[in-house]
Motif scaffolding. Structure first.
Motif, PDB file in Angstrom:
ATOM      1  N   ALA A 112     -41.912  41.283  82.303  1.00  0.00           N
ATOM      2  CA  ALA A 112     -41.454  42.017  81.111  1.00  0.00           C
ATOM      3  C   ALA A 112     -41.763  41.210  79.861  1.00  0.00           C
ATOM      4  N   TRP A 113     -41.845  41.869  78.757  1.00  0.00           N
ATOM      5  CA  TRP A 113     -42.121  41.294  77.426  1.00  0.00           C
ATOM      6  C   TRP A 113     -43.484  40.608  77.353  1.00  0.00           C
ATOM      7  N   ASN A 114     -44.307  40.691  78.406  1.00  0.00           N
ATOM      8  CA  ASN A 114     -45.619  40.026  78.328  1.00  0.00           C
ATOM      9  C   ASN A 114     -46.558  40.804  77.418  1.00  0.00           C
ATOM     10  N   ALA A 115     -46.306  42.134  77.301  1.00  0.00           N
ATOM     11  CA  ALA A 115     -47.280  43.001  76.633  1.00  0.00           C
ATOM     12  C   ALA A 115     -46.886  43.321  75.190  1.00  0.00           C
ATOM     13  N   VAL A 116     -46.097  42.426  74.591  1.00  0.00           N
ATOM     14  CA  VAL A 116     -45.736  42.642  73.185  1.00  0.00           C
ATOM     15  C   VAL A 116     -45.975  41.345  72.422  1.00  0.00           C
ATOM     16  N   GLY A 117     -46.579  41.450  71.248  1.00  0.00           N
ATOM     17  CA  GLY A 117     -46.800  40.263  70.413  1.00  0.00           C
ATOM     18  C   GLY A 117     -45.457  39.749  69.887  1.00  0.00           C
ATOM     19  N   TRP A 118     -45.379  38.440  69.670  1.00  0.00           N
ATOM     20  CA  TRP A 118     -44.091  37.869  69.245  1.00  0.00           C
ATOM     21  C   TRP A 118     -43.633  38.433  67.901  1.00  0.00           C
ATOM     22  N   GLY A 119     -44.573  38.761  67.030  1.00  0.00           N
ATOM     23  CA  GLY A 119     -44.199  39.292  65.717  1.00  0.00           C
ATOM     24  C   GLY A 119     -43.522  40.653  65.832  1.00  0.00           C
ATOM     25  N   LEU A 139     -32.236  31.292  79.643  1.00  0.00           N
ATOM     26  CA  LEU A 139     -33.569  31.497  79.061  1.00  0.00           C
ATOM     27  C   LEU A 139     -34.262  30.140  78.981  1.00  0.00           C
ATOM     28  N   ILE A 140     -35.367  30.008  79.690  1.00  0.00           N
ATOM     29  CA  ILE A 140     -36.130  28.753  79.633  1.00  0.00           C
ATOM     30  C   ILE A 140     -37.399  29.012  78.824  1.00  0.00           C
ATOM     31  N   GLY A 141     -37.523  28.306  77.714  1.00  0.00           N
ATOM     32  CA  GLY A 141     -38.642  28.510  76.802  1.00  0.00           C
ATOM     33  C   GLY A 141     -38.136  29.104  75.506  1.00  0.00           C
ATOM     34  N   THR A 142     -38.246  28.329  74.425  1.00  0.00           N
ATOM     35  CA  THR A 142     -37.729  28.795  73.129  1.00  0.00           C
ATOM     36  C   THR A 142     -38.849  28.848  72.092  1.00  0.00           C
ATOM     37  N   GLY A 143     -40.035  29.236  72.538  1.00  0.00           N
ATOM     38  CA  GLY A 143     -41.182  29.342  71.638  1.00  0.00           C
ATOM     39  C   GLY A 143     -41.204  30.696  70.946  1.00  0.00           C
ATOM     40  N   HIS A 144     -42.407  31.229  70.755  1.00  0.00           N
ATOM     41  CA  HIS A 144     -42.560  32.482  69.996  1.00  0.00           C
ATOM     42  C   HIS A 144     -41.733  33.624  70.572  1.00  0.00           C
ATOM     43  N   ILE A 145     -41.830  33.828  71.884  1.00  0.00           N
ATOM     44  CA  ILE A 145     -41.123  34.945  72.514  1.00  0.00           C
ATOM     45  C   ILE A 145     -39.663  34.567  72.788  1.00  0.00           C
ATOM     46  N   GLY A 146     -39.450  33.401  73.377  1.00  0.00           N
ATOM     47  CA  GLY A 146     -38.104  32.977  73.735  1.00  0.00           C
ATOM     48  C   GLY A 146     -37.162  32.911  72.537  1.00  0.00           C
ATOM     49  N   SER A 147     -37.669  32.495  71.385  1.00  0.00           N
ATOM     50  CA  SER A 147     -36.781  32.353  70.223  1.00  0.00           C
ATOM     51  C   SER A 147     -36.229  33.715  69.778  1.00  0.00           C
ATOM     52  N   THR A 157     -42.222  36.312  81.262  1.00  0.00           N
ATOM     53  CA  THR A 157     -42.968  36.880  80.123  1.00  0.00           C
ATOM     54  C   THR A 157     -44.425  36.438  80.090  1.00  0.00           C
ATOM     55  N   SER A 158     -44.886  35.672  81.090  1.00  0.00           N
ATOM     56  CA  SER A 158     -46.144  34.939  80.912  1.00  0.00           C
ATOM     57  C   SER A 158     -47.421  35.793  81.001  1.00  0.00           C
ATOM     58  N   ASN A 159     -48.463  35.261  80.387  1.00  0.00           N
ATOM     59  CA  ASN A 159     -49.817  35.801  80.468  1.00  0.00           C
ATOM     60  C   ASN A 159     -50.783  34.654  80.707  1.00  0.00           C
ATOM     61  N   SER A 171     -39.861  32.021  79.761  1.00  0.00           N
ATOM     62  CA  SER A 171     -40.796  32.299  78.667  1.00  0.00           C
ATOM     63  C   SER A 171     -41.551  31.016  78.343  1.00  0.00           C
ATOM     64  N   ILE A 172     -42.294  30.580  79.333  1.00  0.00           N
ATOM     65  CA  ILE A 172     -43.016  29.299  79.275  1.00  0.00           C
ATOM     66  C   ILE A 172     -44.488  29.553  79.595  1.00  0.00           C
ATOM     67  N   PRO A 173     -45.356  28.586  79.313  1.00  0.00           N
ATOM     68  CA  PRO A 173     -46.776  28.774  79.665  1.00  0.00           C
ATOM     69  C   PRO A 173     -46.935  28.971  81.175  1.00  0.00           C
ATOM     70  N   ASN A 206     -58.672  30.078  78.082  1.00  0.00           N
ATOM     71  CA  ASN A 206     -59.037  29.160  76.995  1.00  0.00           C
ATOM     72  C   ASN A 206     -57.836  28.358  76.512  1.00  0.00           C
ATOM     73  N   ARG A 207     -56.636  28.782  76.879  1.00  0.00           N
ATOM     74  CA  ARG A 207     -55.405  28.102  76.438  1.00  0.00           C
ATOM     75  C   ARG A 207     -54.710  27.386  77.599  1.00  0.00           C
ATOM     76  N   ASP A 208     -54.586  28.087  78.743  1.00  0.00           N
ATOM     77  CA  ASP A 208     -53.966  27.507  79.934  1.00  0.00           C
ATOM     78  C   ASP A 208     -55.058  26.801  80.747  1.00  0.00           C
ATOM     79  N   ASN A 213     -49.010  27.799  83.215  1.00  0.00           N
ATOM     80  CA  ASN A 213     -49.264  26.603  84.026  1.00  0.00           C
ATOM     81  C   ASN A 213     -48.064  25.660  84.124  1.00  0.00           C
ATOM     82  N   ALA A 214     -46.913  26.062  83.552  1.00  0.00           N
ATOM     83  CA  ALA A 214     -45.691  25.253  83.708  1.00  0.00           C
ATOM     84  C   ALA A 214     -44.803  25.809  84.819  1.00  0.00           C
ATOM     85  N   MET A 215     -45.213  26.923  85.401  1.00  0.00           N
ATOM     86  CA  MET A 215     -44.353  27.595  86.386  1.00  0.00           C
ATOM     87  C   MET A 215     -43.972  26.697  87.563  1.00  0.00           C
TER      88      MET A 215
HETATM   89  N1  LIG Z   1     -46.832  34.391  71.763  1.00  0.00           N
HETATM   90  C1  LIG Z   1     -46.823  35.687  72.079  1.00  0.00           C
HETATM   91  O1  LIG Z   1     -46.987  36.563  71.199  1.00  0.00           O
HETATM   92  C2  LIG Z   1     -46.605  36.092  73.524  1.00  0.00           C
HETATM   93  C3  LIG Z   1     -46.424  37.460  73.777  1.00  0.00           C
HETATM   94  C4  LIG Z   1     -46.133  37.866  75.081  1.00  0.00           C
HETATM   95  C5  LIG Z   1     -46.075  36.934  76.099  1.00  0.00           C
HETATM   96  N2  LIG Z   1     -46.308  35.621  75.842  1.00  0.00           N
HETATM   97  C6  LIG Z   1     -46.251  34.686  76.966  1.00  0.00           C
HETATM   98  O2  LIG Z   1     -44.925  34.177  77.070  1.00  0.00           O
HETATM   99  C7  LIG Z   1     -44.970  32.793  77.417  1.00  0.00           C
HETATM  100  C8  LIG Z   1     -44.351  32.002  76.282  1.00  0.00           C
HETATM  101  O3  LIG Z   1     -45.146  32.221  75.139  1.00  0.00           O
HETATM  102  P1  LIG Z   1     -44.793  31.595  73.710  1.00  0.00           P
HETATM  103  O4  LIG Z   1     -45.867  32.018  72.795  1.00  0.00           O
HETATM  104  O5  LIG Z   1     -43.362  31.888  73.378  1.00  0.00           O
HETATM  105  O6  LIG Z   1     -44.985  30.041  74.073  1.00  0.00           O
HETATM  106  P2  LIG Z   1     -44.721  28.773  73.189  1.00  0.00           P
HETATM  107  O7  LIG Z   1     -44.440  29.169  71.776  1.00  0.00           O
HETATM  108  O8  LIG Z   1     -45.829  27.812  73.476  1.00  0.00           O
HETATM  109  O9  LIG Z   1     -43.366  28.180  73.810  1.00  0.00           O
HETATM  110  C9  LIG Z   1     -43.316  27.716  75.137  1.00  0.00           C
HETATM  111  C10 LIG Z   1     -41.909  27.230  75.418  1.00  0.00           C
HETATM  112  O10 LIG Z   1     -41.869  26.809  76.797  1.00  0.00           O
HETATM  113  C11 LIG Z   1     -41.200  25.554  76.864  1.00  0.00           C
HETATM  114  N3  LIG Z   1     -41.657  24.847  78.066  1.00  0.00           N
HETATM  115  C12 LIG Z   1     -42.914  24.515  78.414  1.00  0.00           C
HETATM  116  N4  LIG Z   1     -42.920  23.883  79.622  1.00  0.00           N
HETATM  117  C13 LIG Z   1     -41.627  23.834  80.024  1.00  0.00           C
HETATM  118  C14 LIG Z   1     -40.968  23.292  81.160  1.00  0.00           C
HETATM  119  N5  LIG Z   1     -41.640  22.687  82.146  1.00  0.00           N
HETATM  120  N6  LIG Z   1     -39.611  23.402  81.251  1.00  0.00           N
HETATM  121  C15 LIG Z   1     -38.913  24.004  80.270  1.00  0.00           C
HETATM  122  N7  LIG Z   1     -39.482  24.559  79.163  1.00  0.00           N
HETATM  123  C16 LIG Z   1     -40.818  24.452  79.038  1.00  0.00           C
HETATM  124  C17 LIG Z   1     -41.581  24.849  75.582  1.00  0.00           C
HETATM  125  O11 LIG Z   1     -40.667  23.794  75.334  1.00  0.00           O
HETATM  126  P3  LIG Z   1     -40.774  22.882  74.017  1.00  0.00           P
HETATM  127  O12 LIG Z   1     -40.335  23.744  72.869  1.00  0.00           O
HETATM  128  O13 LIG Z   1     -39.819  21.755  74.275  1.00  0.00           O
HETATM  129  O14 LIG Z   1     -42.216  22.450  73.914  1.00  0.00           O
HETATM  130  C18 LIG Z   1     -41.480  26.027  74.586  1.00  0.00           C
HETATM  131  O15 LIG Z   1     -40.151  26.187  74.154  1.00  0.00           O
HETATM  132  C19 LIG Z   1     -46.442  32.430  77.630  1.00  0.00           C
HETATM  133  O16 LIG Z   1     -46.752  32.496  78.994  1.00  0.00           O
HETATM  134  C20 LIG Z   1     -47.188  33.497  76.851  1.00  0.00           C
HETATM  135  O17 LIG Z   1     -48.456  33.776  77.408  1.00  0.00           O
HETATM  136  C21 LIG Z   1     -46.542  35.179  74.565  1.00  0.00           C
END
Ligand SMILES: NC(=O)c1ccc[n+]([C@@H]2O[C@H](COP(=O)([O-])OP(=O)(O)OC[C@H]3O[C@@H](n4cnc5c(N)ncnc54)[C@H](OP(=O)(O)O)[C@@H]3O)[C@@H](O)[C@H]2O)c1
Length: 265
Positions: free
Chosen positions: A141-148, A21-29, A105-107, A80-82, A111-113, A84-86
């Motif tokens: 997958a998981w793109n269409a669900v809020g992290w909460g 799992l790459i990305g430990t933000g809202h969704i990844g965590s 999981t991306s969207n 599960s990363i932004p 205004n953000r990316d 524009n990091a793909m």
């Molecule tokens: N938030 C939501 O409710 C939600 C719902 C559905 C889908 N999504 C989509 O899912 C994706 C992740 O969303 P999020 O809200 O979880 O994002 P987020 O909270 O901003 O977390 C992004 C994660 O990606 C990591 N990351 C960024 N660039 C990276 C790279 N080059 N290599 C490795 N890791 C990298 C970050 O690392 P660091 O922690 O080190 O900064 C962070 O852990 C987005 O595309 C978003 O549109 C989000």
């Protein structure tokens, strides 16, 4: 569109997998905490390095690693990363064996990316992601669900109030893996067809963050209107930001679901 069908989550057998799992933000965590509880071996990575990963995310058994290690010797790699990091992780994805499922999981939110002209001009977001990954196919997958919702509303299969999400992809093996993992994350997976049709689950669509059940998803996918997606997505963001400045309003997860239902339906 290709036929959307409700998956038989009760019949879906959980096979234990090695997951990166790459990305430990809202969704990844949430995925990092939940998937090990179903017996999967989970390695998680972020941008800043394994030492920066919160110990809370490792409490159920996930292992903190580098992105290179997360993409090595796994049955599935979840991105599960932004958006524009793909391109930055493309070399890791391209080195994966063919049988490894890559799940994204991306969207796209302009205004953000960074603005992406091709998507603004109508390219399907997941097809753009595939291009950034050098042609390696993904499952959306998981793109269409809020992290909460993912964090707080997960339920066991068979619960009548279990939230469902669409899962789109072109590779049947990879999609089956993704649907199994969605099920293990506490949500009902619904097969939403091909990547070419995955615009039906992008921001602005009736299925996007509207917290539907599996029975409701096929009609919502069918009702999507491509020409309305961007306008409705941007309208949602504008109203959300406006209401966040208003101290008399409670802008929480329920608010997000209600606003999505009003604007996207
Ligand atoms: N938030 C939501 O409710 C939600 C719902 C559905 C889908 N999504 C989509 O899912 C994706 C992740 O969303 P999020 O809200 O979880 O994002 P987020 O909270 O901003 O977390 C992004 C994660 O990606 C990591 N990351 C960024 N660039 C990276 C790279 N080059 N290599 C490795 N890791 C990298 C970050 O690392 P660091 O922690 O080190 O900064 C962070 O852990 C987005 O595309 C978003 O549109 C989000």
């Amino acid at each position: 569109m290709s036929t959307a069908r409700k998956s038989d989550t009760n019949a879906r057998r959980t096979s234990l997998m090695k997951i990166g799992l790459i990305g430990t933000g809202h969704i990844g965590s949430s995925l990092a905490k939940r998937l090990p509880t179903k017996g999967h071996e989970v390695k998680i990575a972020n941008l800043r390095g394994p030492e920066t990963i919160d110990s809370d995310l490792l409490a159920t058994g996930a292992q903190a690693v580098t992105a290179e290690e997360a993409a090595s010797d796994v049955d599935a790699l979840i991105l599960s990363i932004p958006l524009n990091a793909m391109s930055k992780i493309a070399p890791l994805v391209q080195s994966l064996p063919e049988q490894t499922a890559v799940i994204d999981t991306s969207n796209y939110y302009p205004n953000r990316d960074e603005a992406v002209e091709a998507i603004d001009n109508g390219q399907v977001e997941s097809e753009w992601v595939v291009e950034q990954l050098g042609g390696r196919t993904i499952v959306k997958a998981w793109n269409a669900v809020g992290w909460g919702v993912l964090a707080d509303d997960a339920r066991e299969a068979g619960d009548p109030e279990r939230v469902a999400i669409p899962v789109a992809g072109d590779d049947a093996h990879a999609k089956e893996i993704a649907m199994t993992l969605v099920n293990d994350s506490g949500l009902d997976p619904v097969d939403a067809g091909s990547l070419a049709e995955s615009w039906r689950q992008q921001p602005g669509s009736p299925v996007y963050c509207t917290k539907l059940t599996a029975d409701q998803i096929p009609a919502a996918l069918k009702a999507a209107r491509k020409e309305k997606l961007a306008h409705r997505r941007d309208m949602f963001v504008a109203v959300l930001f406006d209401h966040m400045e208003d101290e008399t309003l409670t802008v929480d997860g329920d608010y997000g679901t209600q606003l999505s239902r009003i604007i996207y339906s």
